[in-house]
Design a protein around this motif. Structure first.
Motif, short mmCIF file in Angstrom:
data_model
loop_
_atom_site.label_atom_id
_atom_site.label_comp_id
_atom_site.label_asym_id
_atom_site.label_seq_id
_atom_site.Cartn_x
_atom_site.Cartn_y
_atom_site.Cartn_z
N THR A 38 40.90 34.56 39.76
CA THR A 38 39.85 33.65 39.31
C THR A 38 39.60 33.70 37.81
OG1 THR A 38 38.07 35.27 39.62
CG2 THR A 38 38.68 33.92 41.53
N VAL A 39 40.28 34.62 37.11
CA VAL A 39 40.10 34.73 35.65
C VAL A 39 41.40 34.27 34.98
CG1 VAL A 39 39.57 36.25 33.71
CG2 VAL A 39 38.50 36.65 35.95
N GLU A 40 41.33 33.11 34.37
CA GLU A 40 42.52 32.47 33.81
C GLU A 40 43.25 33.39 32.83
OE1 GLU A 40 43.58 28.43 31.21
OE2 GLU A 40 41.66 28.62 32.25
N ASN A 41 44.57 33.52 33.05
CA ASN A 41 45.49 34.30 32.21
C ASN A 41 45.39 35.81 32.42
OD1 ASN A 41 46.69 32.04 30.93
ND2 ASN A 41 44.96 31.90 29.52
N PHE A 84 35.49 25.23 43.23
CA PHE A 84 36.55 25.82 42.43
C PHE A 84 37.64 24.79 42.09
CE2 PHE A 84 34.76 29.66 44.34
CZ PHE A 84 34.78 30.54 43.27
N ASN A 85 38.18 24.92 40.88
CA ASN A 85 39.28 24.07 40.44
C ASN A 85 40.59 24.86 40.50
OD1 ASN A 85 37.62 21.86 39.76
ND2 ASN A 85 37.13 22.79 37.79
N LYS A 86 41.59 24.27 41.13
CA LYS A 86 42.89 24.91 41.24
C LYS A 86 43.72 24.62 39.99
CE LYS A 86 46.94 25.13 44.31
NZ LYS A 86 47.54 24.58 45.56
N GLN A 87 44.18 25.67 39.33
CA GLN A 87 45.01 25.51 38.14
C GLN A 87 46.24 26.38 38.27
OE1 GLN A 87 43.02 25.96 34.38
NE2 GLN A 87 41.22 24.80 35.01
N VAL A 88 47.41 25.78 38.07
CA VAL A 88 48.67 26.54 38.12
C VAL A 88 49.15 26.73 36.68
CG1 VAL A 88 51.02 26.61 38.99
CG2 VAL A 88 49.22 25.58 40.38
N ILE A 89 49.19 27.97 36.24
CA ILE A 89 49.57 28.30 34.87
C ILE A 89 50.75 29.28 34.92
CG2 ILE A 89 48.79 29.29 32.67
CD1 ILE A 89 45.93 28.60 33.55
N ARG A 90 51.87 28.84 34.37
CA ARG A 90 53.09 29.64 34.38
C ARG A 90 53.42 30.15 35.79
NH1 ARG A 90 50.64 30.79 29.57
NH2 ARG A 90 49.50 32.58 30.41
N ILE A 136 51.48 30.68 38.30
CA ILE A 136 50.44 31.45 38.99
C ILE A 136 49.25 30.55 39.28
CG2 ILE A 136 48.81 33.37 38.80
CD1 ILE A 136 50.86 34.80 37.08
N THR A 137 48.76 30.59 40.50
CA THR A 137 47.62 29.76 40.90
C THR A 137 46.32 30.50 40.65
OG1 THR A 137 48.90 28.61 42.61
CG2 THR A 137 46.51 28.56 42.81
N TYR A 138 45.49 29.91 39.80
CA TYR A 138 44.15 30.44 39.54
C TYR A 138 43.13 29.48 40.14
CZ TYR A 138 46.40 33.37 35.96
OH TYR A 138 47.20 34.25 35.30
N TRP A 139 42.05 30.03 40.63
CA TRP A 139 40.92 29.23 41.11
C TRP A 139 39.78 29.45 40.13
CZ3 TRP A 139 41.23 25.63 44.85
CH2 TRP A 139 42.36 25.66 45.66
N ILE A 140 39.52 28.43 39.31
CA ILE A 140 38.61 28.54 38.18
C ILE A 140 37.26 27.92 38.51
CG2 ILE A 140 38.35 28.04 35.71
CD1 ILE A 140 40.77 29.80 36.44
N THR A 141 36.21 28.51 38.01
CA THR A 141 34.87 27.94 38.21
C THR A 141 34.78 26.59 37.50
OG1 THR A 141 33.82 28.89 36.26
CG2 THR A 141 33.92 30.28 38.22
N PRO A 142 33.95 25.67 37.98
CA PRO A 142 33.86 24.32 37.39
C PRO A 142 32.85 24.22 36.26
CG PRO A 142 32.56 24.37 39.38
CD PRO A 142 33.15 25.76 39.23
N LEU A 143 32.42 25.33 35.69
CA LEU A 143 31.39 25.29 34.64
C LEU A 143 31.99 24.99 33.28
CD1 LEU A 143 29.24 28.36 35.77
CD2 LEU A 143 29.04 25.96 36.46
#
Length: 290
Positions: free
Chosen positions: A252-255, A275-281, A283-290
């Motif tokens: 849940t903590v990007e990078n 939660f927002n799903k983000q795939v970075i390199r 890896i799937t992160y679930w990021i808060t929408p704030l």
């Protein structure tokens, strides 16, 4: 004056009738009151949330009538940010105002406050000021041992969920064994911060001028590790990730690649909670929408 049998019967009938009517009135009152309580518990509307988000003053507390001991499902009609805030409002008494240091921390590390597992405990704030404050909170926790480790402990629900995932797949800790990967003290959090940053960087974070550092190390008193709900792992396969996700653990903590957070939700419900799903390199992160 003596009453006749007939008058006594009539009086008794009147008393029974009056008692019956009072019981009916009382039942109606209880049902109405119960319905009103239930309605307030589950009804989260956009009006108080928007008022909370748009106000220029702190604290921002009037989001919902909230309870913490019952399952909660956000209103699907709300947007992602509102669904997220309506969930954490049941756990965090005061929602920080956008633009503040506290809000920045909530955006980065606030995933834990969505947790619906009744077995876990959360603090009343998202920053601990010192070691004593941290220890006082940690002393109230029920801890569980992470299997096949020396001294790795988490809140019991989180430890149990992780142990289940590690039965399914071999998932080593980042260091291989140590407590530093698990629940940390305030001083350990501080030591990690000084390893990667300093007071000047902290000042920039507090002013909103620096955020990338938060994906590497948490400022003093703000780490999810202080809550016993985060762990650093070595995860390299889809099977390992699947086992963790199936047991409520997500990134849940990007990078911050090794960092895993016990959210206590199924993957299917993460979007429902905002939660927002983000795939970075890859890896799937679930990021808060704030």
């Amino acid at each position: 004056m003596k009453l006749t049998i007939s008058k006594k019967i009539n009086i008794n009938r009147a008393i029974r009738k009056a008692s019956f009517i009072m019981i009916i009135i009382l039942m109606i009152f209880v049902l109405v009151a119960s319905n009103e309580i239930t309605r307030h518990k589950v009804a989260i509307t956009t009006q108080p949330l928007n008022r909370c988000l748009n106000t220029n003053s702190l604290p921002c507390t009037d989001i919902s009538k909230k309870t913490t001991s019952e399952p909660f499902i956000p209103d699907a009609k709300l947007n992602a940010q509102q669904r997220f805030l309506s969930a954490i409002a049941r756990k965090l008494p005061t929602i920080p105002q956008p633009g503040t240091y506290e809000y920045t921390l909530l955006r980065t590390y606030g995933a834990v406050f969505v947790n619906q597992d009744v077995g876990i405990k959360l603090p009343q704030q998202d920053i601990f000021d010192n070691e004593k404050e941290t220890q006082d909170f940690q002393a109230t926790l029920t801890m569980g041992h992470v299997d096949a480790t020396n001294d790795c402990y988490l809140q019991k629900s989180a430890a149990d969920a992780l142990n289940k995932a590690r039965v399914q797949q071999q998932i080593p800790l980042k260091s291989g064994y140590g407590s530093g990967d698990c629940t940390r003290t305030f001083n350990t959090n501080l030591r990690f911060w000084h390893k990667y940053a300093n007071e000047q960087v902290l000042a920039k974070v507090k002013q909103g001028k620096e955020t990338k550092i938060l994906g590497l190390v948490a400022p003093p008193g703000t780490s999810q590790h202080l809550l016993g709900l985060a762990i650093d792992l070595r995860v390299g396969s889809k099977e390992q990730r699947k086992a963790l996700n199936q047991n409520g653990w997500f990134q849940t903590v990007e990078n911050d690649t090794p960092h895993w957070t016990y959210v206590g939700l199924s993957e299917e419900n993460l979007s429902l909670f905002g939660f927002n799903k983000q795939v970075i390199r890859g890896i799937t992160y679930w990021i808060t929408p704030l």
